[in-house]
Design a protein around this motif. Structure first.
Motif, PDB file in Angstrom:
ATOM      1  N   PRO A  96       0.836  -1.189   0.000  1.00  0.00           N
ATOM      2  CA  PRO A  96       0.000   0.000   0.000  1.00  0.00           C
ATOM      3  C   PRO A  96       0.875   1.244   0.000  1.00  0.00           C
ATOM      4  O   PRO A  96       1.933   1.268   0.628  1.00  0.00           O
ATOM      5  N   ILE A  97       0.438   2.298  -0.709  1.00  0.00           N
ATOM      6  CA  ILE A  97       1.242   3.511  -0.779  1.00  0.00           C
ATOM      7  C   ILE A  97       0.432   4.779  -0.522  1.00  0.00           C
ATOM      8  O   ILE A  97       0.955   5.868  -0.645  1.00  0.00           O
ATOM      9  N   SER A  98      -0.823   4.656  -0.157  1.00  0.00           N
ATOM     10  CA  SER A  98      -1.690   5.840  -0.086  1.00  0.00           C
ATOM     11  C   SER A  98      -1.385   6.772   1.073  1.00  0.00           C
ATOM     12  O   SER A  98      -1.633   7.961   0.983  1.00  0.00           O
ATOM     13  N   GLY A  99      -0.904   6.230   2.180  1.00  0.00           N
ATOM     14  CA  GLY A  99      -0.710   7.052   3.360  1.00  0.00           C
ATOM     15  C   GLY A  99      -1.994   7.330   4.104  1.00  0.00           C
ATOM     16  O   GLY A  99      -2.017   8.042   5.097  1.00  0.00           O
ATOM     17  N   ARG A 100      -3.062   6.770   3.636  1.00  0.00           N
ATOM     18  CA  ARG A 100      -4.368   6.936   4.296  1.00  0.00           C
ATOM     19  C   ARG A 100      -4.743   5.592   4.909  1.00  0.00           C
ATOM     20  O   ARG A 100      -5.204   4.688   4.221  1.00  0.00           O
ATOM     21  N   SER A 101      -4.496   5.447   6.192  1.00  0.00           N
ATOM     22  CA  SER A 101      -4.672   4.184   6.922  1.00  0.00           C
ATOM     23  C   SER A 101      -3.722   3.107   6.408  1.00  0.00           C
ATOM     24  O   SER A 101      -3.962   1.923   6.626  1.00  0.00           O
ATOM     25  N   THR A 102      -2.704   3.504   5.681  1.00  0.00           N
ATOM     26  CA  THR A 102      -1.691   2.567   5.181  1.00  0.00           C
ATOM     27  C   THR A 102      -0.346   3.292   5.156  1.00  0.00           C
ATOM     28  O   THR A 102      -0.259   4.475   5.454  1.00  0.00           O
ATOM     29  N   ALA A 103       0.663   2.571   4.754  1.00  0.00           N
ATOM     30  CA  ALA A 103       1.979   3.177   4.567  1.00  0.00           C
ATOM     31  C   ALA A 103       1.903   4.240   3.476  1.00  0.00           C
ATOM     32  O   ALA A 103       1.123   4.114   2.532  1.00  0.00           O
ATOM     33  N   ASN A 104       2.714   5.284   3.627  1.00  0.00           N
ATOM     34  CA  ASN A 104       2.848   6.248   2.544  1.00  0.00           C
ATOM     35  C   ASN A 104       4.010   5.800   1.648  1.00  0.00           C
ATOM     36  O   ASN A 104       4.593   4.730   1.874  1.00  0.00           O
ATOM     37  N   ILE A 105       4.354   6.566   0.657  1.00  0.00           N
ATOM     38  CA  ILE A 105       5.380   6.152  -0.296  1.00  0.00           C
ATOM     39  C   ILE A 105       6.729   5.923   0.383  1.00  0.00           C
ATOM     40  O   ILE A 105       7.384   4.920   0.137  1.00  0.00           O
ATOM     41  N   ARG A 106       7.146   6.830   1.238  1.00  0.00           N
ATOM     42  CA  ARG A 106       8.436   6.669   1.922  1.00  0.00           C
ATOM     43  C   ARG A 106       8.424   5.434   2.824  1.00  0.00           C
ATOM     44  O   ARG A 106       9.377   4.662   2.855  1.00  0.00           O
ATOM     45  N   GLU A 107       7.328   5.240   3.566  1.00  0.00           N
ATOM     46  CA  GLU A 107       7.218   4.060   4.430  1.00  0.00           C
ATOM     47  C   GLU A 107       7.210   2.778   3.598  1.00  0.00           C
ATOM     48  O   GLU A 107       7.831   1.777   3.974  1.00  0.00           O
ATOM     49  N   ALA A 108       6.515   2.811   2.466  1.00  0.00           N
ATOM     50  CA  ALA A 108       6.484   1.638   1.578  1.00  0.00           C
ATOM     51  C   ALA A 108       7.885   1.313   1.073  1.00  0.00           C
ATOM     52  O   ALA A 108       8.277   0.151   1.022  1.00  0.00           O
ATOM     53  N   ALA A 109       8.652   2.333   0.715  1.00  0.00           N
ATOM     54  CA  ALA A 109      10.024   2.116   0.261  1.00  0.00           C
ATOM     55  C   ALA A 109      10.867   1.493   1.367  1.00  0.00           C
ATOM     56  O   ALA A 109      11.702   0.608   1.101  1.00  0.00           O
ATOM     57  N   ASN A 110      10.645   1.905   2.615  1.00  0.00           N
ATOM     58  CA  ASN A 110      11.370   1.310   3.737  1.00  0.00           C
ATOM     59  C   ASN A 110      11.002  -0.161   3.929  1.00  0.00           C
ATOM     60  O   ASN A 110      11.859  -0.989   4.228  1.00  0.00           O
ATOM     61  N   ILE A 111       9.728  -0.469   3.755  1.00  0.00           N
ATOM     62  CA  ILE A 111       9.282  -1.862   3.862  1.00  0.00           C
ATOM     63  C   ILE A 111       9.939  -2.702   2.761  1.00  0.00           C
ATOM     64  O   ILE A 111      10.447  -3.801   3.007  1.00  0.00           O
ATOM     65  N   ILE A 112       9.947  -2.179   1.543  1.00  0.00           N
ATOM     66  CA  ILE A 112      10.562  -2.892   0.417  1.00  0.00           C
ATOM     67  C   ILE A 112      12.054  -3.071   0.661  1.00  0.00           C
ATOM     68  O   ILE A 112      12.617  -4.147   0.396  1.00  0.00           O
ATOM     69  N   GLU A 113      12.691  -2.038   1.184  1.00  0.00           N
ATOM     70  CA  GLU A 113      14.119  -2.138   1.493  1.00  0.00           C
ATOM     71  C   GLU A 113      14.376  -3.255   2.505  1.00  0.00           C
ATOM     72  O   GLU A 113      15.350  -3.992   2.397  1.00  0.00           O
ATOM     73  N   THR A 114      13.504  -3.397   3.465  1.00  0.00           N
ATOM     74  CA  THR A 114      13.644  -4.443   4.477  1.00  0.00           C
ATOM     75  C   THR A 114      13.379  -5.827   3.898  1.00  0.00           C
ATOM     76  O   THR A 114      14.129  -6.772   4.140  1.00  0.00           O
ATOM     77  N   MET A 115      12.317  -5.966   3.097  1.00  0.00           N
ATOM     78  CA  MET A 115      11.897  -7.279   2.610  1.00  0.00           C
ATOM     79  C   MET A 115      12.653  -7.757   1.375  1.00  0.00           C
ATOM     80  O   MET A 115      12.807  -8.948   1.173  1.00  0.00           O
ATOM     81  N   ARG A 116      13.020  -6.834   0.497  1.00  0.00           N
ATOM     82  CA  ARG A 116      13.711  -7.164  -0.759  1.00  0.00           C
ATOM     83  C   ARG A 116      12.930  -8.149  -1.636  1.00  0.00           C
ATOM     84  O   ARG A 116      13.470  -9.173  -2.069  1.00  0.00           O
ATOM     85  N   PRO A 117      11.656  -7.841  -1.948  1.00  0.00           N
ATOM     86  CA  PRO A 117      10.900  -8.718  -2.848  1.00  0.00           C
ATOM     87  C   PRO A 117      11.427  -8.591  -4.276  1.00  0.00           C
ATOM     88  O   PRO A 117      11.990  -7.562  -4.646  1.00  0.00           O
ATOM     89  N   LYS A 118      11.219  -9.629  -5.064  1.00  0.00           N
ATOM     90  CA  LYS A 118      11.643  -9.574  -6.469  1.00  0.00           C
ATOM     91  C   LYS A 118      10.764  -8.613  -7.258  1.00  0.00           C
ATOM     92  O   LYS A 118      11.247  -7.852  -8.077  1.00  0.00           O
ATOM     93  N   ILE A 119       9.457  -8.682  -7.035  1.00  0.00           N
ATOM     94  CA  ILE A 119       8.492  -7.832  -7.740  1.00  0.00           C
ATOM     95  C   ILE A 119       7.623  -7.129  -6.710  1.00  0.00           C
ATOM     96  O   ILE A 119       7.124  -7.757  -5.773  1.00  0.00           O
ATOM     97  N   THR A 120       7.444  -5.833  -6.888  1.00  0.00           N
ATOM     98  CA  THR A 120       6.580  -5.042  -6.019  1.00  0.00           C
ATOM     99  C   THR A 120       5.432  -4.489  -6.844  1.00  0.00           C
ATOM    100  O   THR A 120       5.649  -3.935  -7.921  1.00  0.00           O
ATOM    101  N   ILE A 121       4.228  -4.654  -6.325  1.00  0.00           N
ATOM    102  CA  ILE A 121       3.042  -4.124  -6.980  1.00  0.00           C
ATOM    103  C   ILE A 121       2.387  -3.125  -6.031  1.00  0.00           C
ATOM    104  O   ILE A 121       1.867  -3.508  -4.980  1.00  0.00           O
ATOM    105  N   PRO A 122       2.447  -1.820  -6.363  1.00  0.00           N
ATOM    106  CA  PRO A 122       1.806  -0.820  -5.515  1.00  0.00           C
ATOM    107  C   PRO A 122       0.284  -0.961  -5.546  1.00  0.00           C
ATOM    108  O   PRO A 122      -0.290  -1.343  -6.570  1.00  0.00           O
ATOM    109  N   MET A 123      -0.342  -0.641  -4.420  1.00  0.00           N
ATOM    110  CA  MET A 123      -1.809  -0.705  -4.331  1.00  0.00           C
ATOM    111  C   MET A 123      -2.297   0.392  -3.399  1.00  0.00           C
ATOM    112  O   MET A 123      -1.504   1.087  -2.775  1.00  0.00           O
ATOM    113  N   HIS A 124      -3.610   0.527  -3.300  1.00  0.00           N
ATOM    114  CA  HIS A 124      -4.265   1.517  -2.437  1.00  0.00           C
ATOM    115  C   HIS A 124      -3.896   2.944  -2.832  1.00  0.00           C
ATOM    116  O   HIS A 124      -3.525   3.755  -1.987  1.00  0.00           O
TER     117      HIS A 124
END
Length: 90
Positions: free
Chosen positions: A26-54
């Motif tokens: 999620p990237i909306s920042g409305r009851s979910t992670a915002n873009i910066r927080e989402a990038a931090n999550i991705i940095e931690t998890m290191r998924p092969k493919i990321t699909i933004p939502m929300h």
């Protein structure tokens, strides 16, 4: 495949590092992670493919900003922006 739903950063993400092929973030920042927080999550998890939502319904979040944020952090994950009604094959 990991779909966390509406979420913010969680310590559990550290346990998933390198174990996720496709991550819906999620990237909306409305009851979910915002873009910066989402990038931090991705940095931690290191998924092969990321699909933004929300995004695009109640907010102005832009998935291209997520791509830029990941580039700045030098984090590699293929970010796939899905189009409504179009299939995505892995």
């Amino acid at each position: 495949i990991f779909h966390p739903g509406d979420t913010y950063y969680s310590p559990i993400f550290k346990n998933l590092r390198g174990k996720i092929d496709i991550f819906f973030v999620p990237i909306s920042g409305r009851s979910t992670a915002n873009i910066r927080e989402a990038a931090n999550i991705i940095e931690t998890m290191r998924p092969k493919i990321t699909i933004p939502m929300h995004y695009g319904t109640y907010n102005e979040a832009d998935p291209n900003e997520l791509i830029n944020e990941l580039r700045e952090k030098r984090v590699w994950s293929l970010v796939k922006i899905l189009e409504i009604g179009k299939p995505f094959e892995v």
